[in-house]
Design an enzyme around this catalytic site. Structure first.
Site, PDB file in Angstrom:
ATOM      1  N   HIS A  64     -35.076 -29.801  58.031  1.00 54.98           N
ATOM      2  CA  HIS A  64     -34.449 -29.856  56.701  1.00 54.98           C
ATOM      3  C   HIS A  64     -35.538 -30.074  55.652  1.00 54.98           C
ATOM      4  O   HIS A  64     -36.526 -30.770  55.895  1.00 54.98           O
ATOM      5  CB  HIS A  64     -33.389 -30.958  56.657  1.00 54.98           C
ATOM      6  CG  HIS A  64     -32.084 -30.516  57.252  1.00 54.98           C
ATOM      7  ND1 HIS A  64     -31.148 -31.394  57.731  1.00 54.98           N
ATOM      8  CD2 HIS A  64     -31.573 -29.266  57.440  1.00 54.98           C
ATOM      9  CE1 HIS A  64     -30.100 -30.711  58.180  1.00 54.98           C
ATOM     10  NE2 HIS A  64     -30.346 -29.418  58.020  1.00 54.98           N
ATOM     11  N   ASP A  66     -35.997 -31.760  52.988  1.00 54.38           N
ATOM     12  CA  ASP A  66     -36.476 -33.078  52.550  1.00 54.38           C
ATOM     13  C   ASP A  66     -37.525 -33.655  53.501  1.00 54.38           C
ATOM     14  O   ASP A  66     -38.255 -34.571  53.142  1.00 54.38           O
ATOM     15  CB  ASP A  66     -35.307 -34.071  52.343  1.00 54.38           C
ATOM     16  CG  ASP A  66     -34.337 -34.151  53.509  1.00 54.38           C
ATOM     17  OD1 ASP A  66     -34.130 -33.126  54.188  1.00 54.38           O
ATOM     18  OD2 ASP A  66     -33.775 -35.237  53.755  1.00 54.38           O
ATOM     19  N   HIS A  67     -37.646 -33.072  54.729  1.00 59.57           N
ATOM     20  CA  HIS A  67     -38.587 -33.612  55.714  1.00 59.57           C
ATOM     21  C   HIS A  67     -39.852 -32.760  55.887  1.00 59.57           C
ATOM     22  O   HIS A  67     -40.778 -33.182  56.562  1.00 59.57           O
ATOM     23  CB  HIS A  67     -37.891 -33.765  57.073  1.00 59.57           C
ATOM     24  CG  HIS A  67     -36.736 -34.719  57.028  1.00 59.57           C
ATOM     25  ND1 HIS A  67     -36.825 -36.007  57.512  1.00 59.57           N
ATOM     26  CD2 HIS A  67     -35.486 -34.588  56.496  1.00 59.57           C
ATOM     27  CE1 HIS A  67     -35.661 -36.622  57.309  1.00 59.57           C
ATOM     28  NE2 HIS A  67     -34.836 -35.784  56.687  1.00 59.57           N
ATOM     29  N   HIS A 141     -28.111 -33.235  64.994  1.00 55.09           N
ATOM     30  CA  HIS A 141     -28.017 -33.361  63.534  1.00 55.09           C
ATOM     31  C   HIS A 141     -27.713 -31.982  62.953  1.00 55.09           C
ATOM     32  O   HIS A 141     -28.589 -31.133  62.862  1.00 55.09           O
ATOM     33  CB  HIS A 141     -29.326 -33.926  62.975  1.00 55.09           C
ATOM     34  CG  HIS A 141     -29.401 -33.918  61.484  1.00 55.09           C
ATOM     35  ND1 HIS A 141     -28.432 -34.484  60.682  1.00 55.09           N
ATOM     36  CD2 HIS A 141     -30.338 -33.421  60.644  1.00 55.09           C
ATOM     37  CE1 HIS A 141     -28.779 -34.319  59.406  1.00 55.09           C
ATOM     38  NE2 HIS A 141     -29.923 -33.672  59.355  1.00 55.09           N
ATOM     39  N   ASP A 212     -32.754 -37.957  60.904  1.00 55.63           N
ATOM     40  CA  ASP A 212     -31.335 -37.782  60.598  1.00 55.63           C
ATOM     41  C   ASP A 212     -30.567 -37.542  61.899  1.00 55.63           C
ATOM     42  O   ASP A 212     -31.055 -36.846  62.785  1.00 55.63           O
ATOM     43  CB  ASP A 212     -31.150 -36.579  59.674  1.00 55.63           C
ATOM     44  CG  ASP A 212     -31.915 -36.724  58.363  1.00 55.63           C
ATOM     45  OD1 ASP A 212     -32.565 -37.772  58.165  1.00 55.63           O
ATOM     46  OD2 ASP A 212     -31.864 -35.791  57.539  1.00 55.63           O
ATOM     47  N   HIS A 270     -34.048 -43.390  54.894  1.00 59.28           N
ATOM     48  CA  HIS A 270     -33.254 -42.233  54.448  1.00 59.28           C
ATOM     49  C   HIS A 270     -32.105 -42.760  53.584  1.00 59.28           C
ATOM     50  O   HIS A 270     -30.929 -42.497  53.816  1.00 59.28           O
ATOM     51  CB  HIS A 270     -32.725 -41.449  55.666  1.00 59.28           C
ATOM     52  CG  HIS A 270     -32.474 -39.991  55.386  1.00 59.28           C
ATOM     53  ND1 HIS A 270     -31.253 -39.528  54.964  1.00 59.28           N
ATOM     54  CD2 HIS A 270     -33.280 -38.905  55.452  1.00 59.28           C
ATOM     55  CE1 HIS A 270     -31.322 -38.205  54.806  1.00 59.28           C
ATOM     56  NE2 HIS A 270     -32.554 -37.803  55.093  1.00 59.28           N
TER      57      HIS A 270
HETATM   58 ZN    ZN Z   1     -32.980 -35.794  55.624  1.00 55.47          ZN
HETATM   59 ZN    ZN Z   2     -31.505 -33.544  57.825  1.00 56.96          ZN
END
Ligand code: ZN
Ligand code: ZN
EC number: 3.1.26.11
Length: 302
Positions: A64, A66-67, A141, A212, A270
């Site tokens: 994802h 954001d990572h 996830h 996550d 997170h």
């Molecule tokens: Zn995330």
């Molecule tokens: Zn994620």
């Protein structure tokens, strides 16, 4: 042997004025390992004082944005610094595929600004140093190829002072030989075997990092007995339905996992901007008293 953790980014998918996108630096036995690399991670490395040196290994929990969006910027900086160190990126096959496509979009097919190897994860041990090892396990996830990480030092046996004294083993390097499992001979001719002076094996240190995750199902066996568990807590229990929809945990779920897995300390990260830290902490400590909320640039050692 200790693990030193620097929380470089502790936000959920939207950063805030106080929280950068996810990244965590783990330092152990001369190794520096970055776990996830959200946007702005390179600046957080500078702000924390950690810098860019000896950054040889990047572990990705999942792909994802954001990572992982901090990767191109960090790599560009490493090139400008003329880094020739080989960087190894570990992630699930699908995660590495996203990374490759991102790099290809910027530097052309198969291109990267720094020497790079991509090593796809399969569950189990993927890194072994003298002082510690890293295992990974699959995490559910949403539709990602997600992994959690277990850092562990081997069990150790300590010298028992009373036995050393009664056998007359002097201070100094001779004691190190015994710890390393070698017999010694004292000045008076007496032989001393490691078994004569070593206590029972003591469990090593265990650090578990989970990014996550949809739920805590199937995770407990990997987390069990951890000295420190770092895990997401994006929502509160009152928004449990939303947590399920978005594939995230509530603080209560994360804390219950810690409570039932005999974890010593829990660090939640997170963190969503929709809640006050105090609310998240209050929910967590109800299930697991030794909980804390990570803040950017926090440093923890175990
Ligand atoms: Zn995330
Ligand atoms: Zn994620």
């Amino acid at each position: 042997m200790i693990f030193r953790l620097t929380f470089l980014g502790t936000s959920a998918s939207v950063p805030s004025a106080e929280r950068n996108h996810p990244a965590l630096l783990v330092e152990a036995g001369g190794h520096r390992i970055l776990v996830d690399c959200g946007e702005g991670t390179q600046r957080q490395l500078l702000r924390s004082g950690a810098g860019f040196r000896r950054l040889h290994r990047l572990l990705l929990t999942h792909a994802h944005f954001d990572h992982i969006l901090g990767i191109p910027g960090l790599f560009s900086t490493l090139r400008l610094r003329q880094s020739e160190d080989l960087l190894t990126v570990h992630g699930g096959p699908d995660t590495l595929d996203v990374v490759m496509r991102m790099l290809a979009g910027l530097w052309g097919e198969g291109g990267a600004p720094v020497p790079l190897t991509l090593e796809p994860l399969t569950p189990g041990r993927f890194f072994q140093a003298d002082e510690f090892a890293i295992d990974c396990f699959q995490v559910r996830h949403r539709d990602t190829d997600s992994y959690g990480f277990v850092f562990e030092t081997p069990p150790r046996r300590h010298l028992r002072a009373e036995h050393l004294t009664s056998l007359g083993v002097p201070d100094g390097p001779i004691r190190k030989q015994l710890v390393e499992g070698r017999s010694i001979t004292l000045a008076n001719g007496r032989k001393v075997a490691p078994e004569d002076v070593l206590g029972p094996p003591e469990r090593g240190k265990k650090l578990v990092i989970i990014g996550d995750t949809d739920s805590t199902e199937g995770i407990a066996e990997h987390v069990r007995g951890a000295d420190l568990l770092v895990i997401e807590a994006t929502f509160l229990e009152r928004d449990a339905a939303m947590a399920r929809d978005y594939g995230h945990l509530t603080a209560a779920q994360a804390a219950s996992l810690a409570a039932t897995s005999n974890v010593k300390q829990l660090v939640l990260t997170h963190i969503s901007g929709r809640y006050a830290d105090a609310e998240i902490l209050a929910e967590a400590v109800r299930a697991f008293p030794n909980s804390r909320i990570a803040a950017d640039l926090d440093v923890l050692t175990i």
